[in-house]
Write a protein that holds these residues in place. Structure first.
Motif, PDB file in Angstrom:
ATOM      1  N   ARG A 148    -106.225  22.681-153.949  1.00  0.00           N
ATOM      2  CA  ARG A 148    -104.523  22.854-154.564  1.00  0.00           C
ATOM      3  C   ARG A 148    -104.765  24.151-155.418  1.00  0.00           C
ATOM      4  O   ARG A 148    -105.610  24.238-156.229  1.00  0.00           O
ATOM      5  CB  ARG A 148    -104.291  21.675-155.258  1.00  0.00           C
ATOM      6  CG  ARG A 148    -104.118  20.341-154.172  1.00  0.00           C
ATOM      7  CD  ARG A 148    -103.955  18.985-154.945  1.00  0.00           C
ATOM      8  NE  ARG A 148    -102.518  18.725-155.296  1.00  0.00           N
ATOM      9  CZ  ARG A 148    -102.235  17.728-155.940  1.00  0.00           C
ATOM     10  NH1 ARG A 148    -103.151  16.862-156.542  1.00  0.00           N
ATOM     11  NH2 ARG A 148    -100.942  17.532-156.416  1.00  0.00           N
ATOM     12  N   THR A 149    -103.443  24.921-155.416  1.00  0.00           N
ATOM     13  CA  THR A 149    -102.982  25.804-156.294  1.00  0.00           C
ATOM     14  C   THR A 149    -102.598  25.272-157.721  1.00  0.00           C
ATOM     15  O   THR A 149    -101.969  24.172-157.694  1.00  0.00           O
ATOM     16  CB  THR A 149    -102.182  26.835-155.783  1.00  0.00           C
ATOM     17  OG1 THR A 149    -102.918  27.425-154.554  1.00  0.00           O
ATOM     18  CG2 THR A 149    -101.699  27.809-156.815  1.00  0.00           C
ATOM     19  N   PHE A 150    -103.298  25.664-158.893  1.00  0.00           N
ATOM     20  CA  PHE A 150    -103.084  25.362-160.177  1.00  0.00           C
ATOM     21  C   PHE A 150    -102.141  26.426-160.841  1.00  0.00           C
ATOM     22  O   PHE A 150    -102.881  27.375-161.150  1.00  0.00           O
ATOM     23  CB  PHE A 150    -104.078  24.836-160.921  1.00  0.00           C
ATOM     24  CG  PHE A 150    -103.764  23.854-162.173  1.00  0.00           C
ATOM     25  CD1 PHE A 150    -102.325  23.431-162.571  1.00  0.00           C
ATOM     26  CD2 PHE A 150    -104.640  23.990-163.337  1.00  0.00           C
ATOM     27  CE1 PHE A 150    -102.099  22.744-163.476  1.00  0.00           C
ATOM     28  CE2 PHE A 150    -104.520  23.426-164.351  1.00  0.00           C
ATOM     29  CZ  PHE A 150    -103.402  22.698-164.631  1.00  0.00           C
ATOM     30  N   LYS A 151    -100.807  26.324-161.322  1.00  0.00           N
ATOM     31  CA  LYS A 151    -100.260  27.364-161.664  1.00  0.00           C
ATOM     32  C   LYS A 151     -99.576  27.020-163.142  1.00  0.00           C
ATOM     33  O   LYS A 151     -99.448  25.799-163.209  1.00  0.00           O
ATOM     34  CB  LYS A 151     -99.145  27.652-160.917  1.00  0.00           C
ATOM     35  CG  LYS A 151     -98.270  26.861-160.198  1.00  0.00           C
ATOM     36  CD  LYS A 151     -97.441  27.547-158.870  1.00  0.00           C
ATOM     37  CE  LYS A 151     -96.758  26.662-158.093  1.00  0.00           C
ATOM     38  NZ  LYS A 151     -96.182  26.993-156.913  1.00  0.00           N
ATOM     39  N   CYS A 170     -97.323  17.875-158.527  1.00  0.00           N
ATOM     40  CA  CYS A 170     -97.843  17.169-159.878  1.00  0.00           C
ATOM     41  C   CYS A 170     -97.758  18.077-160.889  1.00  0.00           C
ATOM     42  O   CYS A 170     -97.881  19.441-160.986  1.00  0.00           O
ATOM     43  CB  CYS A 170     -99.468  17.084-159.438  1.00  0.00           C
ATOM     44  SG  CYS A 170    -100.413  16.418-160.794  1.00  0.00           S
ATOM     45  N   VAL A 196    -108.970  18.846-164.457  1.00  0.00           N
ATOM     46  CA  VAL A 196    -108.207  19.731-163.603  1.00  0.00           C
ATOM     47  C   VAL A 196    -108.970  19.766-162.279  1.00  0.00           C
ATOM     48  O   VAL A 196    -108.293  19.962-161.038  1.00  0.00           O
ATOM     49  CB  VAL A 196    -108.190  21.308-164.252  1.00  0.00           C
ATOM     50  CG1 VAL A 196    -107.773  22.375-163.205  1.00  0.00           C
ATOM     51  CG2 VAL A 196    -107.256  21.168-165.554  1.00  0.00           C
ATOM     52  N   LYS A 233    -107.289  19.131-158.587  1.00  0.00           N
ATOM     53  CA  LYS A 233    -107.333  20.199-157.390  1.00  0.00           C
ATOM     54  C   LYS A 233    -108.177  19.650-156.211  1.00  0.00           C
ATOM     55  O   LYS A 233    -107.642  20.126-155.191  1.00  0.00           O
ATOM     56  CB  LYS A 233    -107.997  21.223-157.967  1.00  0.00           C
ATOM     57  CG  LYS A 233    -107.098  22.304-159.092  1.00  0.00           C
ATOM     58  CD  LYS A 233    -107.710  23.542-159.824  1.00  0.00           C
ATOM     59  CE  LYS A 233    -107.826  24.496-158.632  1.00  0.00           C
ATOM     60  NZ  LYS A 233    -108.046  25.634-159.095  1.00  0.00           N
ATOM     61  N   ASP A 247     -98.953  22.024-154.666  1.00  0.00           N
ATOM     62  CA  ASP A 247     -99.274  22.656-155.900  1.00  0.00           C
ATOM     63  C   ASP A 247     -99.165  21.800-157.083  1.00  0.00           C
ATOM     64  O   ASP A 247     -98.462  20.748-157.027  1.00  0.00           O
ATOM     65  CB  ASP A 247     -98.601  23.986-156.012  1.00  0.00           C
ATOM     66  CG  ASP A 247     -98.660  25.093-155.302  1.00  0.00           C
ATOM     67  OD1 ASP A 247     -99.687  24.888-154.370  1.00  0.00           O
ATOM     68  OD2 ASP A 247     -97.878  26.175-154.955  1.00  0.00           O
ATOM     69  N   ILE A 248    -100.009  22.258-158.166  1.00  0.00           N
ATOM     70  CA  ILE A 248     -99.890  21.516-159.229  1.00  0.00           C
ATOM     71  C   ILE A 248     -99.244  22.668-160.432  1.00  0.00           C
ATOM     72  O   ILE A 248     -99.747  23.772-160.201  1.00  0.00           O
ATOM     73  CB  ILE A 248    -101.387  21.338-159.694  1.00  0.00           C
ATOM     74  CG1 ILE A 248    -102.222  20.276-158.730  1.00  0.00           C
ATOM     75  CG2 ILE A 248    -101.259  20.437-161.331  1.00  0.00           C
ATOM     76  CD1 ILE A 248    -103.813  20.358-159.124  1.00  0.00           C
ATOM     77  N   LEU A 261    -106.744  28.126-164.616  1.00  0.00           N
ATOM     78  CA  LEU A 261    -105.291  28.598-163.597  1.00  0.00           C
ATOM     79  C   LEU A 261    -105.670  29.436-162.446  1.00  0.00           C
ATOM     80  O   LEU A 261    -106.418  30.572-162.670  1.00  0.00           O
ATOM     81  CB  LEU A 261    -104.560  28.972-164.789  1.00  0.00           C
ATOM     82  CG  LEU A 261    -104.036  27.982-165.873  1.00  0.00           C
ATOM     83  CD1 LEU A 261    -103.140  28.798-167.024  1.00  0.00           C
ATOM     84  CD2 LEU A 261    -102.998  26.819-165.223  1.00  0.00           C
TER      85      LEU A 261
END
Length: 187
Positions: free
Chosen positions: A2-5, A47, A108, A112, A118-119, A137
């Motif tokens: 997953r992408t963490f932004k 999330c 994190v 992920k 996405d988160i 990030l």
């Protein structure tokens, strides 16, 4: 994975809050173009990650249905599961939110690795600084307000070294805010 932004409001000189936590520098009202941009940014999010202090105001505010927000945005914020990062809380006092304590990188990385969209992290200051300092990030979305305040809570922690970023996109909105989409340059 997953992408963490991160999405955070900032002053032009890089602060996310004034010296005493002031937020009176933020630009309002927002215009339709920035609302559409943020809707697109959050559409794939399933999330939300918050620090405890921010969660104490953020979650109840959205639960009450803040004035000026459309019902779709209110429903999205309330229905999206939240992870509150805290080493002082042991259980969540809020609906649709869990508390995670301990090692931030482990928290994190576990998020992920789970299946899903996405988160997004919205803050607060301690969490944002820690996420940036630990390089956790994938994307940074800075909403740069056309105001300088000179001092306060910085978005970027002083690490004693440069923090190279790549500008993916920048967009100015009718209300005067400019969104900067950045990615960390990985070694």
């Amino acid at each position: 994975m997953r992408t963490f932004k991160l999405q955070v409001q900032t002053t032009v000189d890089g602060y996310m809050a004034g010296p005493n936590g002031e937020m009176d520098w933020m630009t309002f009202p927002w215009t339709d173009d920035i609302n559409a941009y943020l809707d697109a940014l959050t559409e794939p999010v399933d999330c939300i990650v918050l620090g405890r202090k921010l969660a104490e105001g953020f979650i109840p505010t959205w639960a009450a249905g803040p004035e000026g927000e459309d019902q779709a945005s209110i429903d999205k914020m309330n229905n999206t599961p939240k992870v509150v990062v805290s080493n002082t809380l042991t259980e969540s006092p809020w609906d649709n939110a869990v508390v995670a304590g301990g090692d931030l990188a482990a928290i994190v990385n576990k998020l992920k690795e789970q299946p899903g969209g996405d988160i997004i992290a919205y803050g607060g200051g301690t969490l944002v600084s820690s996420l940036i300092a630990e390089g956790l990030l994938d994307e940074l979305h800075l909403l740069v307000n056309p105001t300088a305040i000179g001092a306060g809570t910085p978005v970027f922690p002083a690490l004693g070294k440069n923090q190279p970023l790549r500008l993916v996109a920048a967009r100015q909105f009718d209300c005067g805010i400019t969104a900067m989409h950045l990615e960390p340059k990985r070694a």
